[in-house]
Motif scaffolding. Structure first.
Motif, PDB file in Angstrom:
ATOM      1  N   LEU A 243      30.089 -22.951 -32.507  1.00  0.00           N
ATOM      2  CA  LEU A 243      29.675 -23.956 -31.255  1.00  0.00           C
ATOM      3  C   LEU A 243      30.905 -24.579 -30.612  1.00  0.00           C
ATOM      4  CD1 LEU A 243      26.538 -25.886 -33.055  1.00  0.00           C
ATOM      5  CD2 LEU A 243      26.578 -24.339 -31.305  1.00  0.00           C
ATOM      6  N   LYS A 244      31.267 -24.306 -29.671  1.00  0.00           N
ATOM      7  CA  LYS A 244      32.409 -24.773 -28.790  1.00  0.00           C
ATOM      8  C   LYS A 244      32.270 -26.651 -28.470  1.00  0.00           C
ATOM      9  CE  LYS A 244      34.726 -22.218 -26.414  1.00  0.00           C
ATOM     10  NZ  LYS A 244      35.419 -21.322 -25.422  1.00  0.00           N
ATOM     11  N   SER A 245      30.897 -26.766 -27.756  1.00  0.00           N
ATOM     12  CA  SER A 245      30.811 -28.015 -27.268  1.00  0.00           C
ATOM     13  C   SER A 245      29.750 -28.480 -27.022  1.00  0.00           C
ATOM     14  CB  SER A 245      31.714 -28.561 -26.012  1.00  0.00           C
ATOM     15  OG  SER A 245      31.354 -27.807 -24.846  1.00  0.00           O
ATOM     16  N   ILE A 246      28.998 -29.618 -27.153  1.00  0.00           N
ATOM     17  CA  ILE A 246      27.878 -30.059 -26.832  1.00  0.00           C
ATOM     18  C   ILE A 246      28.046 -31.170 -25.640  1.00  0.00           C
ATOM     19  CG2 ILE A 246      25.586 -31.250 -27.762  1.00  0.00           C
ATOM     20  CD1 ILE A 246      26.810 -30.077 -30.507  1.00  0.00           C
ATOM     21  N   GLY A 247      27.177 -31.148 -24.689  1.00  0.00           N
ATOM     22  CA  GLY A 247      27.484 -31.894 -23.557  1.00  0.00           C
ATOM     23  C   GLY A 247      26.633 -33.177 -23.882  1.00  0.00           C
ATOM     24  N   LYS A 248      26.607 -34.223 -22.807  1.00  0.00           N
ATOM     25  CA  LYS A 248      25.832 -35.223 -22.805  1.00  0.00           C
ATOM     26  C   LYS A 248      24.333 -34.853 -22.561  1.00  0.00           C
ATOM     27  CE  LYS A 248      27.973 -39.593 -21.970  1.00  0.00           C
ATOM     28  NZ  LYS A 248      27.768 -40.746 -20.954  1.00  0.00           N
ATOM     29  N   GLY A 249      23.464 -35.504 -23.186  1.00  0.00           N
ATOM     30  CA  GLY A 249      21.920 -35.013 -22.960  1.00  0.00           C
ATOM     31  C   GLY A 249      21.555 -35.960 -21.707  1.00  0.00           C
ATOM     32  N   TYR A 250      20.447 -35.164 -21.413  1.00  0.00           N
ATOM     33  CA  TYR A 250      19.776 -35.678 -20.064  1.00  0.00           C
ATOM     34  C   TYR A 250      18.157 -35.448 -20.239  1.00  0.00           C
ATOM     35  CZ  TYR A 250      19.771 -30.669 -18.602  1.00  0.00           C
ATOM     36  OH  TYR A 250      19.747 -29.314 -18.470  1.00  0.00           O
ATOM     37  N   GLU A 251      17.532 -36.184 -19.565  1.00  0.00           N
ATOM     38  CA  GLU A 251      16.196 -36.083 -19.730  1.00  0.00           C
ATOM     39  C   GLU A 251      15.532 -35.225 -18.193  1.00  0.00           C
ATOM     40  OE1 GLU A 251      12.028 -38.639 -20.205  1.00  0.00           O
ATOM     41  OE2 GLU A 251      13.868 -39.494 -20.726  1.00  0.00           O
ATOM     42  N   PHE A 252      14.570 -34.449 -18.760  1.00  0.00           N
ATOM     43  CA  PHE A 252      14.069 -33.585 -17.341  1.00  0.00           C
ATOM     44  C   PHE A 252      12.853 -33.100 -18.017  1.00  0.00           C
ATOM     45  CE2 PHE A 252      13.205 -29.299 -15.592  1.00  0.00           C
ATOM     46  CZ  PHE A 252      13.214 -29.688 -14.162  1.00  0.00           C
TER      47      PHE A 252
ATOM     48  N   GLY B 250      10.027 -34.772 -19.258  1.00  0.00           N
ATOM     49  CA  GLY B 250      10.012 -35.299 -20.655  1.00  0.00           C
ATOM     50  C   GLY B 250      10.481 -34.758 -21.959  1.00  0.00           C
ATOM     51  N   SER B 251      11.484 -33.942 -21.520  1.00  0.00           N
ATOM     52  CA  SER B 251      12.076 -33.323 -22.601  1.00  0.00           C
ATOM     53  C   SER B 251      13.630 -33.811 -22.585  1.00  0.00           C
ATOM     54  CB  SER B 251      11.975 -31.763 -22.786  1.00  0.00           C
ATOM     55  OG  SER B 251      10.720 -31.417 -22.975  1.00  0.00           O
ATOM     56  N   CYS B 252      14.293 -33.775 -23.629  1.00  0.00           N
ATOM     57  CA  CYS B 252      15.889 -34.088 -23.309  1.00  0.00           C
ATOM     58  C   CYS B 252      16.365 -32.821 -24.005  1.00  0.00           C
ATOM     59  CB  CYS B 252      16.098 -34.930 -24.730  1.00  0.00           C
ATOM     60  SG  CYS B 252      17.752 -35.710 -24.567  1.00  0.00           S
ATOM     61  N   TYR B 253      17.381 -32.424 -23.000  1.00  0.00           N
ATOM     62  CA  TYR B 253      18.273 -31.209 -22.964  1.00  0.00           C
ATOM     63  C   TYR B 253      19.895 -31.720 -23.262  1.00  0.00           C
ATOM     64  CZ  TYR B 253      14.348 -28.746 -21.419  1.00  0.00           C
ATOM     65  OH  TYR B 253      13.109 -28.319 -21.150  1.00  0.00           O
ATOM     66  N   PHE B 254      20.675 -30.795 -23.901  1.00  0.00           N
ATOM     67  CA  PHE B 254      21.747 -30.835 -24.219  1.00  0.00           C
ATOM     68  C   PHE B 254      22.466 -29.539 -23.719  1.00  0.00           C
ATOM     69  CE2 PHE B 254      20.349 -34.040 -26.932  1.00  0.00           C
ATOM     70  CZ  PHE B 254      21.237 -35.186 -26.769  1.00  0.00           C
ATOM     71  N   ARG B 255      23.429 -29.514 -22.877  1.00  0.00           N
ATOM     72  CA  ARG B 255      24.355 -28.398 -22.611  1.00  0.00           C
ATOM     73  C   ARG B 255      25.023 -27.871 -23.849  1.00  0.00           C
ATOM     74  NH1 ARG B 255      27.076 -25.551 -17.843  1.00  0.00           N
ATOM     75  NH2 ARG B 255      29.127 -24.570 -18.957  1.00  0.00           N
ATOM     76  N   VAL B 256      24.820 -26.775 -24.393  1.00  0.00           N
ATOM     77  CA  VAL B 256      25.753 -26.421 -25.622  1.00  0.00           C
ATOM     78  C   VAL B 256      26.794 -24.989 -25.076  1.00  0.00           C
ATOM     79  CG1 VAL B 256      25.663 -25.480 -27.930  1.00  0.00           C
ATOM     80  CG2 VAL B 256      23.940 -27.161 -27.072  1.00  0.00           C
ATOM     81  N   ASP B 257      28.049 -24.920 -25.337  1.00  0.00           N
ATOM     82  CA  ASP B 257      28.592 -23.933 -25.037  1.00  0.00           C
ATOM     83  C   ASP B 257      28.904 -23.484 -26.373  1.00  0.00           C
ATOM     84  OD1 ASP B 257      29.249 -24.339 -22.144  1.00  0.00           O
ATOM     85  OD2 ASP B 257      30.583 -26.006 -22.485  1.00  0.00           O
ATOM     86  N   PHE B 258      28.984 -21.898 -26.433  1.00  0.00           N
ATOM     87  CA  PHE B 258      29.064 -21.209 -27.840  1.00  0.00           C
ATOM     88  C   PHE B 258      29.574 -20.090 -27.547  1.00  0.00           C
ATOM     89  CE2 PHE B 258      24.856 -20.617 -26.257  1.00  0.00           C
ATOM     90  CZ  PHE B 258      24.276 -19.289 -26.527  1.00  0.00           C
ATOM     91  N   ASN B 259      30.064 -19.451 -28.608  1.00  0.00           N
ATOM     92  CA  ASN B 259      30.503 -17.996 -28.816  1.00  0.00           C
ATOM     93  C   ASN B 259      29.469 -17.144 -29.613  1.00  0.00           C
ATOM     94  OD1 ASN B 259      32.776 -18.662 -27.404  1.00  0.00           O
ATOM     95  ND2 ASN B 259      34.177 -18.387 -29.233  1.00  0.00           N
ATOM     96  N   CYS B 260      29.230 -16.213 -28.968  1.00  0.00           N
ATOM     97  CA  CYS B 260      28.310 -15.146 -29.886  1.00  0.00           C
ATOM     98  C   CYS B 260      28.763 -13.732 -29.701  1.00  0.00           C
ATOM     99  CB  CYS B 260      26.875 -15.299 -29.275  1.00  0.00           C
ATOM    100  SG  CYS B 260      26.777 -14.702 -27.658  1.00  0.00           S
ATOM    101  N   ARG B 261      28.170 -12.962 -30.801  1.00  0.00           N
ATOM    102  CA  ARG B 261      28.492 -11.508 -30.882  1.00  0.00           C
ATOM    103  C   ARG B 261      27.081 -10.866 -30.225  1.00  0.00           C
ATOM    104  NH1 ARG B 261      30.484 -11.020 -35.773  1.00  0.00           N
ATOM    105  NH2 ARG B 261      32.528 -11.369 -34.986  1.00  0.00           N
TER     106      ARG B 261
END
Length: 187
Positions: free
Chosen positions: A55-64, A66-77
């Motif tokens: 998990l590289k970073s978690i952005g600020k949450g925003y509502e859309f 009726g749900s709350c979303y967070f932008r997550v940057d990550f590495n994966c195989r």
């Protein structure tokens, strides 16, 4: 075929996991990210998701909506099929036009009869392909083949978010693989 990729995703977080200050636990974000990656299964530019490695970073949450979303940057195989690469698949079905293979997370690998030089179909109760040197291709056999063509399918009928592979046995060292301890006779 195995690659390390950088990705980002807008992860929905349940409201009960967010505290009064708008903070969310890292474990909750990781759990929701893994669920999203599992549902997503594959992406055209990355391939099939196998594991989240960082998990590289978690952005600020925003509502859309009726749900709350967070932008997550990550590495994966990931597992990304590429033209010309050699892979090993297991024969899952045979018909008069060729053989269908499964390889890792890929369920749609097709090996057409005209891409199997020296093999011909032996039709009957258990159809199989037989070569001049008596090697066989039948259900359950492991086949070393080359990726001849790759196509991404977003959604067609029952196929959703999959790579369709056209395989070939044209080349050196390709064909059925005999495993140690198999039923073959040794001279």
């Amino acid at each position: 075929m195995l690659h390390e990729a950088e990705c980002n995703y807008h992860v929905p977080i349940p409201a009960q996991d967010i505290d009064k200050n708008g903070k969310v636990a890292l474990s909750s974000v990781a759990t929701c990210l893994l669920k999203c990656v599992l549902e997503l299964k594959a992406a055209e530019r990355c391939g099939y998701f196998l594991a989240v490695t960082k998990l590289k970073s978690i952005g600020k949450g925003y509502e859309f909506s009726g749900s709350c979303y967070f932008r997550v940057d990550f590495n994966c195989r990931t597992f990304l099929p590429v033209d010309g690469e050699i892979m090993v698949g297991v024969v899952s079905a045979i018909d008069i036009f060729g053989a269908y293979l499964k390889c890792g997370p890929m369920n749609y690998v097709y090996l057409p009869a005209h891409k199997m030089p020296g093999f011909h179909l032996v039709d009957g109760k258990n159809p199989h392909f037989l070569a001049d040197n008596l090697s066989r291709i039948e259900n359950g056999d492991m086949i070393r083949c080359k990726v001849f063509a790759v196509r991404w399918i977003e959604k067609i009928r029952h196929i959703e978010r999959e790579f369709i592979i056209l395989a070939s046995l044209e080349g050196d060292g390709l064909g059925p693989i005999s495993l140690p301890g198999s039923d073959e006779m040794h001279f």
